[in-house]
Design a protein around this motif. Structure first.
Motif, PDB file in Angstrom:
ATOM      1  N   LEU A  13       0.795  -0.903  -0.032  1.00 54.77           N
ATOM      2  CA  LEU A  13       0.297   0.098  -0.040  1.00 54.77           C
ATOM      3  C   LEU A  13       1.153   1.759   0.184  1.00 54.77           C
ATOM      4  CD1 LEU A  13      -2.655  -0.349   0.289  1.00 54.77           C
ATOM      5  CD2 LEU A  13      -1.913  -2.390   0.867  1.00 54.77           C
ATOM      6  N   THR A  14       0.576   1.985  -1.148  1.00 59.74           N
ATOM      7  CA  THR A  14       0.937   3.548  -0.971  1.00 59.74           C
ATOM      8  C   THR A  14       0.584   4.812  -0.009  1.00 59.74           C
ATOM      9  OG1 THR A  14      -0.075   4.089  -2.558  1.00 59.74           O
ATOM     10  CG2 THR A  14       2.166   2.656  -2.475  1.00 59.74           C
ATOM     11  N   GLN A  15      -0.890   5.176   0.030  1.00 55.22           N
ATOM     12  CA  GLN A  15      -1.856   6.087   0.861  1.00 55.22           C
ATOM     13  C   GLN A  15      -3.389   5.593   0.760  1.00 55.22           C
ATOM     14  OE1 GLN A  15      -1.775   9.780  -1.457  1.00 55.22           O
ATOM     15  NE2 GLN A  15      -2.082  10.567   0.451  1.00 55.22           N
ATOM     16  N   ILE A  16      -4.014   5.871   1.853  1.00 58.31           N
ATOM     17  CA  ILE A  16      -4.865   5.339   1.686  1.00 58.31           C
ATOM     18  C   ILE A  16      -5.489   6.645   2.396  1.00 58.31           C
ATOM     19  CG2 ILE A  16      -4.892   3.176   2.005  1.00 58.31           C
ATOM     20  CD1 ILE A  16      -5.386   3.804   5.228  1.00 58.31           C
ATOM     21  N   LYS A  17      -7.507   7.191   1.853  1.00 57.97           N
ATOM     22  CA  LYS A  17      -7.499   8.255   2.871  1.00 57.97           C
ATOM     23  C   LYS A  17      -9.029   8.177   2.410  1.00 57.97           C
ATOM     24  CE  LYS A  17      -6.275  12.024   1.503  1.00 57.97           C
ATOM     25  NZ  LYS A  17      -5.897  12.893   0.920  1.00 57.97           N
ATOM     26  N   TYR A  18      -9.230   8.333   3.390  1.00 55.47           N
ATOM     27  CA  TYR A  18     -11.110   8.915   3.835  1.00 55.47           C
ATOM     28  C   TYR A  18     -11.835   9.923   3.094  1.00 55.47           C
ATOM     29  CZ  TYR A  18     -11.205   5.392   7.413  1.00 55.47           C
ATOM     30  OH  TYR A  18     -11.248   4.114   9.065  1.00 55.47           O
ATOM     31  N   ASN A  19     -12.978   9.413   2.510  1.00 53.87           N
ATOM     32  CA  ASN A  19     -13.916  10.985   1.537  1.00 53.87           C
ATOM     33  C   ASN A  19     -14.234  12.077   2.578  1.00 53.87           C
ATOM     34  OD1 ASN A  19     -15.919   8.960   2.733  1.00 53.87           O
ATOM     35  ND2 ASN A  19     -17.398   9.759   0.925  1.00 53.87           N
ATOM     36  N   HIS A  20     -14.720  12.949   2.584  1.00 53.78           N
ATOM     37  CA  HIS A  20     -15.404  14.234   3.495  1.00 53.78           C
ATOM     38  C   HIS A  20     -15.820  13.470   4.549  1.00 53.78           C
ATOM     39  CE1 HIS A  20     -17.009  17.612   4.761  1.00 53.78           C
ATOM     40  NE2 HIS A  20     -15.050  18.301   4.832  1.00 53.78           N
ATOM     41  N   ASP A  21     -17.201  12.561   4.027  1.00 51.68           N
ATOM     42  CA  ASP A  21     -17.857  12.214   4.929  1.00 51.68           C
ATOM     43  C   ASP A  21     -18.009  11.385   6.003  1.00 51.68           C
ATOM     44  OD1 ASP A  21     -20.040  13.944   4.089  1.00 51.68           O
ATOM     45  OD2 ASP A  21     -20.923  13.306   2.097  1.00 51.68           O
ATOM     46  N   ASP A  23     -17.682   8.024   4.839  1.00 49.40           N
ATOM     47  CA  ASP A  23     -18.196   6.540   4.263  1.00 49.40           C
ATOM     48  C   ASP A  23     -17.972   5.461   3.644  1.00 49.40           C
ATOM     49  OD1 ASP A  23     -19.148   8.935   2.567  1.00 49.40           O
ATOM     50  OD2 ASP A  23     -20.916   7.605   1.979  1.00 49.40           O
ATOM     51  N   LEU A  24     -16.337   6.078   3.431  1.00 46.29           N
ATOM     52  CA  LEU A  24     -15.530   5.420   1.390  1.00 46.29           C
ATOM     53  C   LEU A  24     -14.338   5.209   2.424  1.00 46.29           C
ATOM     54  CD1 LEU A  24     -17.972   6.422  -1.764  1.00 46.29           C
ATOM     55  CD2 LEU A  24     -17.877   4.633  -0.059  1.00 46.29           C
ATOM     56  N   LEU A  25     -13.679   4.549   1.970  1.00 43.68           N
ATOM     57  CA  LEU A  25     -11.897   4.306   2.174  1.00 43.68           C
ATOM     58  C   LEU A  25     -11.200   4.264   0.857  1.00 43.68           C
ATOM     59  CD1 LEU A  25      -9.371   4.810   4.379  1.00 43.68           C
ATOM     60  CD2 LEU A  25      -9.866   2.238   3.795  1.00 43.68           C
ATOM     61  N   PHE A  26     -11.065   4.800   0.221  1.00 39.48           N
ATOM     62  CA  PHE A  26      -9.986   4.890  -1.078  1.00 39.48           C
ATOM     63  C   PHE A  26      -8.499   4.127  -0.083  1.00 39.48           C
ATOM     64  CE2 PHE A  26     -13.621   7.333  -1.699  1.00 39.48           C
ATOM     65  CZ  PHE A  26     -13.975   7.029  -2.981  1.00 39.48           C
ATOM     66  N   SER A  27      -8.078   3.072  -1.293  1.00 40.88           N
ATOM     67  CA  SER A  27      -6.599   2.832  -1.172  1.00 40.88           C
ATOM     68  C   SER A  27      -5.897   2.781  -2.275  1.00 40.88           C
ATOM     69  CB  SER A  27      -6.649   0.854  -0.714  1.00 40.88           C
ATOM     70  OG  SER A  27      -7.401   0.039  -0.883  1.00 40.88           O
ATOM     71  N   CYS A  28      -4.775   3.179  -2.495  1.00 44.49           N
ATOM     72  CA  CYS A  28      -3.462   3.114  -3.870  1.00 44.49           C
ATOM     73  C   CYS A  28      -2.470   1.911  -3.526  1.00 44.49           C
ATOM     74  CB  CYS A  28      -3.200   3.741  -4.319  1.00 44.49           C
ATOM     75  SG  CYS A  28      -3.062   5.516  -3.289  1.00 44.49           S
ATOM     76  N   ALA A  29      -2.283   1.281  -4.174  1.00 42.47           N
ATOM     77  CA  ALA A  29      -1.003   0.818  -4.018  1.00 42.47           C
ATOM     78  C   ALA A  29       0.022   0.596  -5.392  1.00 42.47           C
ATOM     79  CB  ALA A  29      -1.124  -0.821  -3.680  1.00 42.47           C
ATOM     80  N   LYS A  30       1.728  -0.489  -5.090  1.00 36.44           N
ATOM     81  CA  LYS A  30       1.762  -0.263  -6.006  1.00 36.44           C
ATOM     82  C   LYS A  30       1.614  -1.168  -7.485  1.00 36.44           C
ATOM     83  CE  LYS A  30       6.657   0.466  -3.517  1.00 36.44           C
ATOM     84  NZ  LYS A  30       6.910   0.213  -2.794  1.00 36.44           N
ATOM     85  N   ASP A  31       0.494  -1.840  -6.894  1.00 34.82           N
ATOM     86  CA  ASP A  31      -0.481  -3.156  -7.993  1.00 34.82           C
ATOM     87  C   ASP A  31      -0.745  -2.623  -8.907  1.00 34.82           C
ATOM     88  OD1 ASP A  31      -2.413  -1.952  -6.145  1.00 34.82           O
ATOM     89  OD2 ASP A  31      -2.935  -4.654  -5.807  1.00 34.82           O
ATOM     90  N   LEU A  32      -1.212  -1.279  -8.970  1.00 30.76           N
ATOM     91  CA  LEU A  32      -1.497  -0.282 -10.593  1.00 30.76           C
ATOM     92  C   LEU A  32      -3.379  -0.253 -10.297  1.00 30.76           C
ATOM     93  CD1 LEU A  32       0.450  -2.281 -13.152  1.00 30.76           C
ATOM     94  CD2 LEU A  32       0.932  -0.721 -11.976  1.00 30.76           C
ATOM     95  N   ILE A  33      -3.574  -0.830  -9.162  1.00 26.84           N
ATOM     96  CA  ILE A  33      -5.341  -0.955  -9.066  1.00 26.84           C
ATOM     97  C   ILE A  33      -5.887   0.358  -7.840  1.00 26.84           C
ATOM     98  CG2 ILE A  33      -5.677  -2.357  -9.929  1.00 26.84           C
ATOM     99  CD1 ILE A  33      -6.987  -3.677  -7.036  1.00 26.84           C
ATOM    100  N   ILE A  34      -6.572   1.133  -7.894  1.00 26.00           N
ATOM    101  CA  ILE A  34      -7.821   2.112  -6.974  1.00 26.00           C
ATOM    102  C   ILE A  34      -7.904   1.551  -6.320  1.00 26.00           C
ATOM    103  CG2 ILE A  34      -8.571   4.320  -5.658  1.00 26.00           C
ATOM    104  CD1 ILE A  34      -6.459   5.683  -7.919  1.00 26.00           C
ATOM    105  N   ASN A  35      -8.692   0.886  -4.810  1.00 25.04           N
ATOM    106  CA  ASN A  35      -9.619   0.010  -4.469  1.00 25.04           C
ATOM    107  C   ASN A  35     -10.756   1.737  -3.799  1.00 25.04           C
ATOM    108  OD1 ASN A  35      -9.911  -2.578  -5.405  1.00 25.04           O
ATOM    109  ND2 ASN A  35      -8.063  -3.035  -4.231  1.00 25.04           N
ATOM    110  N   VAL A  36     -12.448   1.677  -3.430  1.00 23.00           N
ATOM    111  CA  VAL A  36     -13.180   1.978  -2.904  1.00 23.00           C
ATOM    112  C   VAL A  36     -13.581   0.806  -1.935  1.00 23.00           C
ATOM    113  CG1 VAL A  36     -14.085   2.226  -4.575  1.00 23.00           C
ATOM    114  CG2 VAL A  36     -14.438   3.620  -2.498  1.00 23.00           C
ATOM    115  N   TRP A  37     -13.515   0.941  -0.519  1.00 21.79           N
ATOM    116  CA  TRP A  37     -14.287   0.459   0.091  1.00 21.79           C
ATOM    117  C   TRP A  37     -15.307   1.218   0.825  1.00 21.79           C
ATOM    118  CZ3 TRP A  37     -11.434  -4.429   0.133  1.00 21.79           C
ATOM    119  CH2 TRP A  37     -10.567  -4.080   0.154  1.00 21.79           C
TER     120      TRP A  37
END
Length: 328
Positions: A13-21, A23-37
């Motif tokens: 993992l390289t960075q994770i961020k919550y949205n302003h509210d 309710d969502l968590l975004f994660s990015c990594a060295k595997d070329l994708i961004i996930n939202v949870w």
């Protein structure tokens, strides 16, 4: 605090961020994708694919309509959060290591790497409204960092300043409207890389983490060091908690530096310190490698950590966390 273990990445993992509210968590990594949870249960909502290099950074605007990302493919991309469509692509000569929207969400900064003869920069762009208009391709201004390349940067309150952390342990302040240089302060041990920079909720102060095993809280206006938190391992990330007066630190020894003795064990815990008294209050174990990134829920109800092991650990604070009272 039994966490949800989110298994959606195959590389660190390289960075994770919550949205302003929150309710969502975004994660990015060295595997070329961004996930939202979904942050309440760790269910994966979707994936953003399109980068062709390791993804270093992401950020979400306040309305959770747009996401920006930066990667080792030398691009910054703008995404429609709901549909996953890539709306716009900015190209650079080197990798994009940090992106961040301003408070209004109409400007976006990008920190680029110094490499192959190219100077490291902080470029500020208008966020496109008409995606066919090429004028959005060009930056409003470009900051060429002076003594040392910038590794991280972000907007202060009311977009008054851009604050940057550097490879040599210094922090710089620039005018948010013009990009004009204001000053630089040596905050950490000279030559020690600043790995993260996160602001308080009102953006009047911020915390830096550094490879010299310290985190420093600084005033946005003066760059005065307010507090110092000393750990026992190199730090990769630091974040304030908005409810309690705590700061959460993450890091750990690099794999090549970890001995085989059980006594050391890499020090891969999230560390909680009291923001005012600078004392360590506790640690949370779980990762099998260094913690690369930590994000605290905007409402202070929990936190998430992303590690070199490829996992995101999503924690909700127990009741005793909120009942905790510090006594001298």
């Amino acid at each position: 605090m039994r966490p949800f273990i989110l298994q959606g990445h195959t590389r660190p993992l390289t960075q994770i961020k919550y949205n302003h509210d929150g309710d969502l968590l975004f994660s990015c990594a060295k595997d070329l994708i961004i996930n939202v949870w979904f942050s309440h249960n760790g269910e994966r909502l979707g994936t953003y694919g399109g980068h062709t290099g390791a993804i270093w950074t992401c950020d979400i605007n306040k309305s959770t309509t747009l996401m920006a990302s930066g990667a080792a493919d030398n691009t910054m991309r703008l995404w429609d959060v709901k549909t996953g469509k890539c709306l716009y692509v900015w190209e650079f000569p080197t990798a994009v290591k940090r992106v961040e929207f301003n408070e209004e969400g109409n400007k976006l900064l990008a920190v680029t790497e110094e490499r192959m003869g190219f100077t490291g920069t902080i470029s500020v762009f208008h966020v496109p409204t008409d995606y066919s208009d090429e004028k959005f391709k060009n930056p409003i201004y470009v900051i060429k960092t002076r003594e040392s390349k910038a590794t991280v940067a972000g907007w202060s309150y009311l977009n008054k300043f851009i604050i940057a952390g550097h490879e040599n342990g210094s922090v710089s302040q620039y005018d948010g409207a013009t990009g004009e240089y204001i000053k630089t302060v040596q905050v950490h041990t000279a030559g020690s890389l600043i790995t993260d920079l996160q602001f308080s909720r009102d953006r009047t102060y911020f915390v830096t983490s550094c490879k010299d095993s310290t985190a420093k809280a600084l005033d946005v206006n003066t760059l005065e060091i307010i507090k110092c938190f000393t750990a026992d391992a190199p730090l990769n990330t630091a974040s304030f908690t908005p409810v309690q007066d705590f700061v959460v630190l993450g890091g750990g020894q690099e794999a090549r530096d970890v001995t085989t003795t059980a006594a050391r064990q890499g020090k891969f815990e999230a560390r909680f310190y009291h923001t005012i008294f600078e004392e360590e209050l506790g640690r949370v174990k779980g990762h099998f490698g260094p913690i690369n990134t930590i994000a605290v829920h905007p409402k202070g109800t929990g936190y998430a950590s992303g590690g070199e092991d490829g996992y995101v650990r999503l924690h909700a604070f127990d009741k005793n966390y909120f009942d905790f009272k510090y006594s001298l």
